[in-house]
Write a protein that holds these residues in place. Structure first.
Motif, short mmCIF file in Angstrom:
data_model
loop_
_atom_site.label_atom_id
_atom_site.label_comp_id
_atom_site.label_asym_id
_atom_site.label_seq_id
_atom_site.Cartn_x
_atom_site.Cartn_y
_atom_site.Cartn_z
N SER A 157 -3.94 0.86 6.89
CA SER A 157 -2.98 -0.06 6.29
C SER A 157 -3.20 -0.15 4.78
O SER A 157 -2.24 -0.11 4.00
N TRP A 158 -4.46 -0.27 4.37
CA TRP A 158 -4.78 -0.33 2.94
C TRP A 158 -4.39 0.97 2.24
O TRP A 158 -3.79 0.96 1.17
N LYS A 162 -1.56 0.30 -0.34
CA LYS A 162 -2.27 -0.23 -1.52
C LYS A 162 -2.81 0.87 -2.42
O LYS A 162 -3.44 0.56 -3.44
N THR A 163 -2.60 2.13 -2.07
CA THR A 163 -3.15 3.21 -2.89
C THR A 163 -2.05 4.17 -3.33
O THR A 163 -1.01 4.29 -2.67
#
Length: 309
Positions: A157-158, A162-163
Motif C-alpha cells: 500500500s505504501w 506513497k512512492t
C-alpha cells in the motif's frame, strides 16, 4: 469466560485460512497494477508449496524453505513473463497453461513426499503476554508468516500510493504508451511486478504446506489461487481491502468445518462448496457494476472485464 472458549479456536483457524490468500492476492494485485493479468496463481502456489515442504523436510531450515518457495514462485512467474512480455503470447491462455504446468510439476517434485508430515512453523511465544486470554494467542501467538502477511499489505500500500516507483508502476498499468513515451521501461517494470507476484504466491503456497496443513498432498491449494484472483476484483485493486476480503473468504472456508461440528444437517459436499460459491457470487455481483471496475481497475485490466471501455 468459558462461554467464549470457542472464540479463540475459530479466529485462529480463520487466520490460518486467510494468510495464504493474503500473500497470493497481494502479489497478484501488484502484477495487475502493472497491466498484466497472470492467471497462473494456482500453479505458482503449488510449486511454492512443494518447494517449501521438500526444503523443510530435507534441511529442517524453515527460513530457507520459505525463501526457496518464493524463488520457485518467482521463477514460474518469470517463465510467464518470457512468454507474454517478450514473446507476446496471450496472457489469459499462458496463465491457464502455467497453472496446468504447476499442477504437474508440483506432483512430480513431491511424489516421494506425499503424506509425509513435517513440524509446523514455530509460533511466537512471549511469556506472560502470549498467555493473555483471547488477545494473547490471537495477537502474540502466530507464526512469522502471519505477521509478514500484514507487513506486506502495508508495504505494498505504501509503495503503490506513497512512492514515485509505485506511481510509475500504476502509470504503466494505466497507459503503457504514455509511460514509454517519457522514457520508462514498460517491459522491465512489468517483469519486476510479475516476478514479485510469483514470489508472493510461492510464499502463500509454502504457508499451506508448512503451517496450514504441515504435509504435502497433490493439488493441496484446492482452488485458492482462483479465490485470490477473485479477491482482487472484490477488493477493487486496493491492498487494504485485499486483507479484509482474505479474512472474509477465510471465514467462509472454515465455516464448513464448524458447521459440520455443530451437526448442521447438510451434505458435506454442499458445505465444501461454500468458498467457491461465494467466489462466483462476488464476481457476478461485481461484474454487473461496470463503472466500479472502470474506476478502480488498471486500464489494461479493466478492458478484460469490459472490452468496450
Amino acid at each position: 469466560m468459558s462461554g467464549f472458549d470457542w472464540i479463540v479456536p475459530v479466529i485462529l483457524t480463520v487466520i490460518t485460512a486467510a494468510t495464504p490468500l493474503v500473500f497470493a492476492a497481494i502479489g497478484e494485485l501488484v502484477t495487475e497494477k502493472s497491466g498484466v493479468l497472470n492467471l497462473g496463481v494456482e500453479g505458482m502456489m503449488l510449486v511454492g508449496a512443494v518447494t517449501g515442504f521438500v526444503t523443510a523436510t530435507v534441511t529442517g531450515n524453515y527460513f530457507l524453505a520459505v525463501a526457496l518457495a518464493a524463488v520457485a514462485g518467482g521463477f514460474m512467474a518469470f517463465l510467464f513473463g518470457i512468454l507474454t512480455l517478450s514473446l507476446m503470447a496471450n496472457q489469459v491462455a499462458t496463465g491457464l497453461a502455467l497453472t496446468l504446468f504447476g499442477v504437474g510439476l508440483s506432483a512430480l517434485m513431491g511424489q516421494e513426499f506425499v503424506g509425509e508430515p513435517v513440524a509446523s512453523l514455530s509460533k511466537l511465544n512471549i511469556p506472560g503476554i502470549s498467555d493473555i486470554p483471547i488477545i494473547g494467542p490471537i495477537v502474540f501467538g502466530q507464526d512469522g508468516l502471519v505477521y509478514l502477511s500484514f507487513v506486506m499489505v502495508a508495504l505494498v500500500s505504501w509503495f503503490l500510493y506513497k512512492t514515485k516507483a509505485g506511481l510509475i508502476l500504476r502509470a504503466v498499468g494505466d497507459s503503457h504508451d504514455a509511460a514509454h513515451s517519457i522514457g520508462y521501461s514498460v517491459i522491465g517494470i512489468r517483469y519486476m511486478a510479475v516476478i514479485f507476484g510469483g514470489a508472493m504466491s510461492g510464499i502463500g503456497g509454502a504457508y499451506l504446506s508448512l503451517a496450514y496443513t504441515p504435509m504435502w498432498a497433490e493439488n493441496m491449494t484446492a482452488g485458492r489461487g482462483w479465490i485470490a484472483l477473485a479477491l482482487i476484483v472484490f477488493a477493487t485493486w486496493k491492498p487494504g481491502l485485499v486483507l479484509v476480503g482474505a479474512y472474509m473468504f477465510g471465514g467462509i472456508t472454515i465455516l464448513q468445518l464448524h458447521a459440520q461440528a455443530a451437526g448442521l444437517d447438510l451434505p458435506s459436499q454442499v458445505l465444501s462448496m461454500l468458498p467457491y460459491l461465494a467466489t462466483v457470487l462476488v464476481l457476478v455481483l461485481i461484474s454487473k457494476d461496470q463503472s466500479r471496475i472502470r474506476k478502480h481497475a488498471p486500464a489494461c485490466i479493466g478492458k478484460i472485464f469490459h472490452p468496450a471501455a
